[in-house]
Structures are given as C-alpha cells and as structure tokens.
Design a protein around this motif. Structure first.
Motif, PDB file in Angstrom:
ATOM      1  N   TRP A 140      56.596  37.047  92.440  1.00  0.00           N
ATOM      2  CA  TRP A 140      57.300  37.323  91.481  1.00  0.00           C
ATOM      3  C   TRP A 140      57.572  38.851  91.581  1.00  0.00           C
ATOM      4  CZ3 TRP A 140      56.214  38.828  85.879  1.00  0.00           C
ATOM      5  CH2 TRP A 140      57.028  38.757  85.295  1.00  0.00           C
ATOM      6  N   THR A 141      58.968  39.236  91.689  1.00  0.00           N
ATOM      7  CA  THR A 141      59.340  40.640  91.734  1.00  0.00           C
ATOM      8  C   THR A 141      60.360  40.958  90.691  1.00  0.00           C
ATOM      9  OG1 THR A 141      59.024  40.539  94.226  1.00  0.00           O
ATOM     10  CG2 THR A 141      60.184  42.269  93.321  1.00  0.00           C
ATOM     11  N   VAL A 142      59.924  41.993  89.871  1.00  0.00           N
ATOM     12  CA  VAL A 142      60.784  42.324  88.624  1.00  0.00           C
ATOM     13  C   VAL A 142      60.434  43.813  88.717  1.00  0.00           C
ATOM     14  CG1 VAL A 142      60.460  40.162  87.681  1.00  0.00           C
ATOM     15  CG2 VAL A 142      58.614  41.985  87.102  1.00  0.00           C
ATOM     16  N   SER A 143      61.492  44.526  87.786  1.00  0.00           N
ATOM     17  CA  SER A 143      61.415  45.846  87.547  1.00  0.00           C
ATOM     18  C   SER A 143      60.191  46.012  86.805  1.00  0.00           C
ATOM     19  CB  SER A 143      62.847  46.415  86.811  1.00  0.00           C
ATOM     20  OG  SER A 143      63.002  45.804  85.813  1.00  0.00           O
ATOM     21  N   ILE A 144      59.913  47.369  86.384  1.00  0.00           N
ATOM     22  CA  ILE A 144      58.935  47.589  85.579  1.00  0.00           C
ATOM     23  C   ILE A 144      59.295  47.420  84.194  1.00  0.00           C
ATOM     24  CG2 ILE A 144      57.443  49.725  84.557  1.00  0.00           C
ATOM     25  CD1 ILE A 144      57.266  50.762  87.161  1.00  0.00           C
TER      26      ILE A 144
ATOM     27  N   THR B 170      57.670  41.578  79.684  1.00  0.00           N
ATOM     28  CA  THR B 170      56.708  40.233  79.546  1.00  0.00           C
ATOM     29  C   THR B 170      55.366  40.589  78.694  1.00  0.00           C
ATOM     30  OG1 THR B 170      58.106  39.738  81.685  1.00  0.00           O
ATOM     31  CG2 THR B 170      55.781  38.598  81.290  1.00  0.00           C
ATOM     32  N   VAL B 171      54.831  41.946  79.443  1.00  0.00           N
ATOM     33  CA  VAL B 171      53.528  42.231  78.906  1.00  0.00           C
ATOM     34  C   VAL B 171      53.331  42.143  77.422  1.00  0.00           C
ATOM     35  CG1 VAL B 171      51.901  44.171  78.517  1.00  0.00           C
ATOM     36  CG2 VAL B 171      52.845  43.754  80.671  1.00  0.00           C
ATOM     37  N   GLN B 172      54.516  42.558  76.584  1.00  0.00           N
ATOM     38  CA  GLN B 172      54.689  42.535  75.248  1.00  0.00           C
ATOM     39  C   GLN B 172      54.597  41.029  74.621  1.00  0.00           C
ATOM     40  OE1 GLN B 172      57.797  44.986  73.300  1.00  0.00           O
ATOM     41  NE2 GLN B 172      58.121  45.684  75.308  1.00  0.00           N
ATOM     42  N   THR B 173      54.912  39.887  75.648  1.00  0.00           N
ATOM     43  CA  THR B 173      54.666  38.665  75.100  1.00  0.00           C
ATOM     44  C   THR B 173      53.207  38.209  75.571  1.00  0.00           C
ATOM     45  OG1 THR B 173      55.296  37.508  77.145  1.00  0.00           O
ATOM     46  CG2 THR B 173      56.916  38.168  75.401  1.00  0.00           C
ATOM     47  N   ARG B 174      52.078  38.903  75.925  1.00  0.00           N
ATOM     48  CA  ARG B 174      50.879  38.577  76.154  1.00  0.00           C
ATOM     49  C   ARG B 174      50.014  38.538  74.678  1.00  0.00           C
ATOM     50  NH1 ARG B 174      48.479  40.193  81.134  1.00  0.00           N
ATOM     51  NH2 ARG B 174      46.447  39.303  80.215  1.00  0.00           N
ATOM     52  N   SER B 175      49.263  37.453  74.431  1.00  0.00           N
ATOM     53  CA  SER B 175      48.752  37.199  73.233  1.00  0.00           C
ATOM     54  C   SER B 175      48.019  38.610  72.716  1.00  0.00           C
ATOM     55  CB  SER B 175      47.722  36.092  73.288  1.00  0.00           C
ATOM     56  OG  SER B 175      46.660  36.263  74.310  1.00  0.00           O
TER      57      SER B 175
ATOM     58  N   TRP C 127      48.414  27.171  85.515  1.00  0.00           N
ATOM     59  CA  TRP C 127      48.554  28.412  84.995  1.00  0.00           C
ATOM     60  C   TRP C 127      49.157  29.287  86.358  1.00  0.00           C
ATOM     61  CZ3 TRP C 127      44.406  25.563  83.718  1.00  0.00           C
ATOM     62  CH2 TRP C 127      44.145  25.409  82.613  1.00  0.00           C
ATOM     63  N   ASN C 128      49.902  30.310  85.849  1.00  0.00           N
ATOM     64  CA  ASN C 128      50.248  31.412  86.774  1.00  0.00           C
ATOM     65  C   ASN C 128      48.961  32.348  86.931  1.00  0.00           C
ATOM     66  OD1 ASN C 128      52.693  31.048  87.998  1.00  0.00           O
ATOM     67  ND2 ASN C 128      53.734  31.589  86.058  1.00  0.00           N
TER      68      ASN C 128
ATOM     69  N   ARG D 105      59.257  35.533  80.711  1.00  0.00           N
ATOM     70  CA  ARG D 105      58.163  35.030  81.308  1.00  0.00           C
ATOM     71  C   ARG D 105      58.545  34.459  82.730  1.00  0.00           C
ATOM     72  NH1 ARG D 105      52.593  33.830  79.325  1.00  0.00           N
ATOM     73  NH2 ARG D 105      52.493  35.234  77.461  1.00  0.00           N
ATOM     74  N   PRO D 106      57.786  34.504  83.421  1.00  0.00           N
ATOM     75  CA  PRO D 106      58.003  33.749  84.922  1.00  0.00           C
ATOM     76  C   PRO D 106      57.855  32.172  84.731  1.00  0.00           C
ATOM     77  CG  PRO D 106      55.689  34.658  84.649  1.00  0.00           C
ATOM     78  CD  PRO D 106      56.315  35.167  83.663  1.00  0.00           C
ATOM     79  N   ALA D 107      58.670  31.434  85.396  1.00  0.00           N
ATOM     80  CA  ALA D 107      58.666  30.102  85.694  1.00  0.00           C
ATOM     81  C   ALA D 107      57.455  29.843  86.517  1.00  0.00           C
ATOM     82  CB  ALA D 107      60.103  29.707  86.048  1.00  0.00           C
ATOM     83  N   TYR D 108      57.852  28.612  87.248  1.00  0.00           N
ATOM     84  CA  TYR D 108      56.985  28.124  88.266  1.00  0.00           C
ATOM     85  C   TYR D 108      57.554  27.616  89.327  1.00  0.00           C
ATOM     86  CZ  TYR D 108      54.005  27.909  83.902  1.00  0.00           C
ATOM     87  OH  TYR D 108      53.599  28.249  82.461  1.00  0.00           O
ATOM     88  N   PRO D 109      57.052  27.858  90.591  1.00  0.00           N
ATOM     89  CA  PRO D 109      57.755  27.601  91.760  1.00  0.00           C
ATOM     90  C   PRO D 109      58.051  26.145  91.995  1.00  0.00           C
ATOM     91  CG  PRO D 109      55.582  28.069  92.296  1.00  0.00           C
ATOM     92  CD  PRO D 109      55.485  28.281  90.812  1.00  0.00           C
TER      93      PRO D 109
END
Length: 234
Positions: free
Chosen positions: A194-198, A204-209, A142-143, A26-30
C-alpha cells in the motif's frame, strides 16, 4: 454501553468522530484476499453474507461486487450512516456481534474485517454460530503491518503507536474452537503493498482507535507521529 474487558471504553462509538476520514483514507483489501476466501468457502455469488463490524463498508462493497447478498452491521450510527451513503443499495443495520439482530440459521457466511479484536467472547462466537446455517463459515481478516525496519519500532517507542493490526486479534484456536465452539480454523496469509503519501498516511493514523478516542487532545501525539514519519521518509 458495552465495554470490552480491558479497554475501559465502548468500542462501538470510538470511531464516531472519524467516520468520514475512515471512509476516505483507510486501505481496502486486495482481490487476492477474496480469491482466497472463495477458495475456502466456495463462490460468493448468491451467498447470504452478514458483514459484522462493517464500519464504512470497505469489505461489504467488495463482497457485494462478487455477487454476495450482503447485509452490513455496525454498532456506530455515524459509521453506519457513512456506509449507507458510500455503499448505495447495501442493507445496513445497527448492532453488535454479541447480540446479532438476525434470525437463526440465516447466513451462509459471516465476515468480520479488521474488527474481531473488539468483540466479547464467547458471546460473539455463540451468536455467530446461532445465525450461521449448519454448513456456514465465519471469516475474519486484518491488514497487518509487516515492516521489519526501524520505523514502526520508533513509532512504538516514541509515540506509543503499535504496528497496524498488531494487537491480540482473538483469532487463535483457543478462542474460536475451545471457547467459541467452532469445529476448526483454516488460515491464509497474503502479502500486498500500500503506497501513499505521508499526508494520506497521517489522515489514516487519525482514524486509529488510540487517537480517535482522544479527540482534540490527540494533536500533540499526531505531531510526534508526523515527525517520526518525515524522519524516516523525507
């Protein structure tokens, strides 16, 4: 079990099975967010902060790094245990925003990162007011995905996945002032990238509710989501 009206499930346990992935991806916050927070409430150093819906401690660690005396609170045992391992000395409690296990007038600041949309109003707002000192503040953030192209439109149309942070967040004046009894609402909006690989993004998507609650049955949905991602970002 506490159910949020309209959800049909207990939001306190929906992330149990993905706590490790939540912490890892999960992304953090700036830093600019915490600068803005201090601009509104004053320096965090030495403040008593109750971090509600703390999850795996993403916000709790950042608040503690600024010198706040943070107590983290989450309804999920799995998330709290992950937080305890990841966050070291930060005190962790099990509990919900609707019934905070904290004495009255204890906190200078209550924070709730990426979680206020799960709480039940007005109960949570009333509890926060009970626990806050008279000059205390409640900070919610929120992000939120801000992509204006076709990618998120395709995810919504083909896979039923909304933009990150796109649901009703209960942070409007009617919810917090008219219903919750707070005196006013101040807002700040910050843009960051926020730049990440696919591969990371898919974890991260798998942690969406919406997917976490499906468990193993989420496989087909995840495959469709990855197909869309790779179509737009080959």
């Amino acid at each position: 079990m506490v159910e949020h009206t309209g959800l049909g499930f207990d939001p306190g346990s929906v992330f149990d099975s993905v706590a490790g992935g939540y912490q890892a991806t999960r992304p953090a916050y700036p830093d600019a967010l915490y600068d803005a927070l201090e601009g509104l409430v004053g320096p965090l150093a030495g403040r008593r902060v109750l971090d509600v819906g703390a999850g795996t401690g993403i916000s709790a660690r950042a608040l503690a790094a600024r010198g706040a005396n943070v107590v983290a609170l989450d309804p999920s045992l799995a998330m709290a245990e992950t937080l305890r391992v990841a966050s070291g000395s930060t005190p962790v409690m099990l509990g919900r925003a609707e019934a905070l296990p904290v004495q009255a007038r204890w906190a200078d600041l209550i924070t709730c990162a990426q979680a206020w949309h799960w709480v039940r109003l007005p109960d949570a707002a009333l509890e926060c007011r009970r626990v806050l000192r008279r000059a205390g503040r409640l900070a919610l953030w929120w992000n939120v995905s801000e992509d204006e192209g076709a990618f998120f439109d395709a995810l919504a149309a083909e896979c039923g996945i909304d933009r990150y942070g796109g649901r009703v967040r209960q942070d409007d004046r009617a919810s917090l002032v008219d219903v919750g009894g707070f005196s006013d609402v101040a807002r700040a909006a910050l843009r960051w990238e926020w730049t990440v690989s696919i591969e990371h993004w898919m974890q991260t998507v798998q942690t969406r509710s919406i997917l976490a609650k499906l468990g193993p049955a989420a496989g087909d949905r995840l495959g469709a989501i990855e197909d869309v991602a790779r179509r737009f970002f080959p």
